[in-house]
Design a protein around this motif. Structure first.
Motif, mmCIF file in Angstrom:
data_model
loop_
_atom_site.group_PDB
_atom_site.id
_atom_site.type_symbol
_atom_site.label_atom_id
_atom_site.label_comp_id
_atom_site.label_asym_id
_atom_site.label_seq_id
_atom_site.Cartn_x
_atom_site.Cartn_y
_atom_site.Cartn_z
ATOM 1 N N VAL A 1 57.004 -45.767 24.890
ATOM 2 C CA VAL A 1 57.609 -46.550 25.969
ATOM 3 C C VAL A 1 59.104 -46.266 26.063
ATOM 4 O O VAL A 1 59.662 -46.114 27.156
ATOM 5 C CB VAL A 1 57.351 -48.058 25.754
ATOM 6 C CG1 VAL A 1 58.093 -48.882 26.789
ATOM 7 C CG2 VAL A 1 55.855 -48.345 25.820
ATOM 8 N N ALA A 2 59.784 -46.181 24.908
ATOM 9 C CA ALA A 2 61.227 -45.908 24.908
ATOM 10 C C ALA A 2 61.523 -44.557 25.548
ATOM 11 O O ALA A 2 62.568 -44.371 26.180
ATOM 12 C CB ALA A 2 61.769 -45.937 23.487
ATOM 13 N N ARG B 1 51.352 -41.739 19.678
ATOM 14 C CA ARG B 1 50.316 -42.132 18.721
ATOM 15 C C ARG B 1 49.248 -41.062 18.602
ATOM 16 O O ARG B 1 48.727 -40.810 17.512
ATOM 17 C CB ARG B 1 49.689 -43.472 19.130
ATOM 18 C CG ARG B 1 48.660 -43.977 18.122
ATOM 19 C CD ARG B 1 48.342 -45.429 18.352
ATOM 20 N NE ARG B 1 49.509 -46.280 18.164
ATOM 21 C CZ ARG B 1 49.957 -46.680 16.980
ATOM 22 N NH1 ARG B 1 49.358 -46.287 15.878
ATOM 23 N NH2 ARG B 1 51.002 -47.457 16.901
ATOM 24 N N ARG B 2 48.913 -40.423 19.692
ATOM 25 C CA ARG B 2 47.932 -39.350 19.646
ATOM 26 C C ARG B 2 48.535 -38.056 19.120
ATOM 27 O O ARG B 2 47.855 -37.251 18.488
ATOM 28 C CB ARG B 2 47.356 -39.124 21.061
ATOM 29 C CG ARG B 2 46.243 -38.099 21.110
ATOM 30 C CD ARG B 2 45.587 -38.070 22.473
ATOM 31 N NE ARG B 2 46.560 -37.819 23.539
ATOM 32 C CZ ARG B 2 46.235 -37.658 24.816
ATOM 33 N NH1 ARG B 2 44.969 -37.759 25.176
ATOM 34 N NH2 ARG B 2 47.166 -37.430 25.716
ATOM 35 N N SER B 3 49.829 -37.855 19.337
ATOM 36 C CA SER B 3 50.453 -36.575 18.996
ATOM 37 C C SER B 3 50.905 -36.474 17.548
ATOM 38 O O SER B 3 50.882 -35.380 16.973
ATOM 39 C CB SER B 3 51.662 -36.333 19.907
ATOM 40 O OG SER B 3 51.295 -36.260 21.262
ATOM 41 N N ILE B 4 51.333 -37.586 16.944
ATOM 42 C CA ILE B 4 51.947 -37.520 15.617
ATOM 43 C C ILE B 4 51.043 -36.874 14.560
ATOM 44 O O ILE B 4 51.505 -36.025 13.785
ATOM 45 C CB ILE B 4 52.434 -38.912 15.167
ATOM 46 C CG1 ILE B 4 53.751 -39.250 15.884
ATOM 47 C CG2 ILE B 4 52.650 -38.961 13.661
ATOM 48 C CD1 ILE B 4 54.332 -40.590 15.501
ATOM 49 N N ALA C 1 57.140 -44.151 11.459
ATOM 50 C CA ALA C 1 57.266 -43.826 12.883
ATOM 51 C C ALA C 1 55.904 -43.867 13.573
ATOM 52 O O ALA C 1 55.805 -44.269 14.740
ATOM 53 C CB ALA C 1 57.902 -42.450 13.048
ATOM 54 N N TYR C 2 54.859 -43.487 12.869
ATOM 55 C CA TYR C 2 53.518 -43.543 13.461
ATOM 56 C C TYR C 2 53.117 -44.989 13.753
ATOM 57 O O TYR C 2 52.474 -45.263 14.771
ATOM 58 C CB TYR C 2 52.513 -42.899 12.509
ATOM 59 C CG TYR C 2 51.097 -42.950 13.017
ATOM 60 C CD1 TYR C 2 50.682 -42.117 14.058
ATOM 61 C CD2 TYR C 2 50.170 -43.847 12.472
ATOM 62 C CE1 TYR C 2 49.377 -42.163 14.539
ATOM 63 C CE2 TYR C 2 48.871 -43.897 12.942
ATOM 64 C CZ TYR C 2 48.481 -43.054 13.983
ATOM 65 O OH TYR C 2 47.203 -43.115 14.461
ATOM 66 N N LEU C 3 53.512 -45.911 12.879
ATOM 67 C CA LEU C 3 53.173 -47.315 13.109
ATOM 68 C C LEU C 3 53.846 -47.850 14.371
ATOM 69 O O LEU C 3 53.324 -48.763 15.025
ATOM 70 C CB LEU C 3 53.582 -48.154 11.895
ATOM 71 C CG LEU C 3 52.868 -47.823 10.576
ATOM 72 C CD1 LEU C 3 53.419 -48.677 9.442
ATOM 73 C CD2 LEU C 3 51.363 -48.012 10.714
#
Length: 329
Positions: free
Chosen positions: A213-214, A273-276, A204-206
């Motif tokens: 966006v979704a 991406r920053r939060s995961i 999911a991070y990738l």
């Protein structure tokens, strides 16, 4: 300013990682049996200490860490896809559906290996989550709180059906074990499926930018050339598989996927991406801290993790609601 903010962000994450390592050390050292790190260096009790460490203490700590990280990320994914901050696997019927799947395979094919039970639970969890989304499309959503309310009602109905079937076939005790969230029985050889959940969270991070966006809506994602339906299906499959793996291994853990992503969102916003990384590390910290509390309150006995997380999580959830309401005001 942006570089300075990034440095502070990485410093905060490094501090959280140090706290996580400290909690891991505390978790390994706790238990009903006597254990000390000094005994590992030699002496008459060295063999027993190493066996206790490798068979029980380390597997349990790893199981807690993997479950906390993956479930927290699963909650974040679901919140982005549904576009509602009050949704997670235990408030969308996902965990209840996975439990129904385990009950079904236990009744129909009791000799099925663990991986087969996990796949069946994943299929049921995905079906329950898709049913939840279908209900959302048919109900007018006047406030954000209607969404988790629908999920809780759906989960309650599924749980009632599961309980009735378990009662008819004398499986209530097994059902209780699947829904409690108890890691006391985790040993080497009984937790390895959780690595699959962690791998899905890493996947999911990738794709984090796509899910960001979704989370902005179907039309916005389509304008950028993304297949929103496929992204949603893959995301829900990841959430379902993670939920199934945790339920099969140790049972359901409430509030985790709700509290942790909301806390990170208040600090960092909605960029996945920053939060995961923050969500994953904070999820591990939260689960380990709650497990340590449960093991200390009535030591040498312990309170199941799911019970402690339910109590602590409900209090934190009320605090988060108040914080978000204050920001809106």
């Amino acid at each position: 300013m942006k570089a300075g903010g990034a440095i502070k962000g990485w410093a905060g994450l490094a501090t959280l990682l140090l706290l996580l390592l400290g909690l891991c050390a505390a978790s390994v050292s706790l238990g009903a049996g006597s254990f000390s790190f000094a005994a590992l260096t030699g002496g008459p009790d060295a063999e027993r200490a190493w066996r206790l460490l490798l068979v029980s203490r380390v597997p349990r700590t790893l199981a807690l860490l993997l479950a906390g990280m993956s479930l927290a990320v699963a909650g974040l994914i679901m919140q982005m896809l549904v576009r509602n901050r009050y949704v997670e696997p235990t408030t969308a019927g996902t965990v209840e559906s996975a439990t129904l799947g385990i009950l079904a395979v236990t009744l129909l094919a009791p000799d099925t290996p663990v991986i087969g039970k996990m796949l069946t639970a994943t299929a049921f969890a995905l079906a329950g989550t898709l049913l939840f989304l279908a209900l959302l499309r048919r109900v007018p959503l006047r406030t954000p709180f209607i969404v988790p309310l629908i999920g809780l009602i759906l989960g309650g109905v599924i749980h009632a059906v599961t309980t009735f079937v378990a009662y008819r076939y004398d499986l209530l005790q097994s059902l209780h074990a699947w829904t409690t969230g108890d890691f006391s029985g985790v040993l080497r050889g009984r937790y390895e499926l959780l690595w699959l959940g962690f791998g899905l969270a890493a996947a999911a991070y990738l794709a984090a930018d796509r899910y960001t966006v979704a989370g902005m809506g179907r039309e916005f994602a389509a304008n950028l050339g993304l297949n929103h339906a496929r992204l949603t299906l893959v995301g829900l499959l990841i959430v379902s598989a993670i939920s199934a793996v945790v339920v099969v291994t140790a049972g359901g853990i409430p509030f985790l996927g709700l509290i942790v992503p909301n806390a990170v969102s208040l600090m960092l916003g909605d960029n996945m991406r920053r939060s995961i990384p923050w969500v994953a590390v904070l999820g591990g910290v939260f689960v380990l801290a709650c497990d340590i509390i449960g093991r200390l309150v009535i030591h040498p006995y312990e309170i199941p993790l799911g019970t402690v997380v339910g109590v602590v999580g409900s209090v934190l959830f009320l605090c988060l609601l108040r914080s978000r309401r204050g920001r809106r005001g």
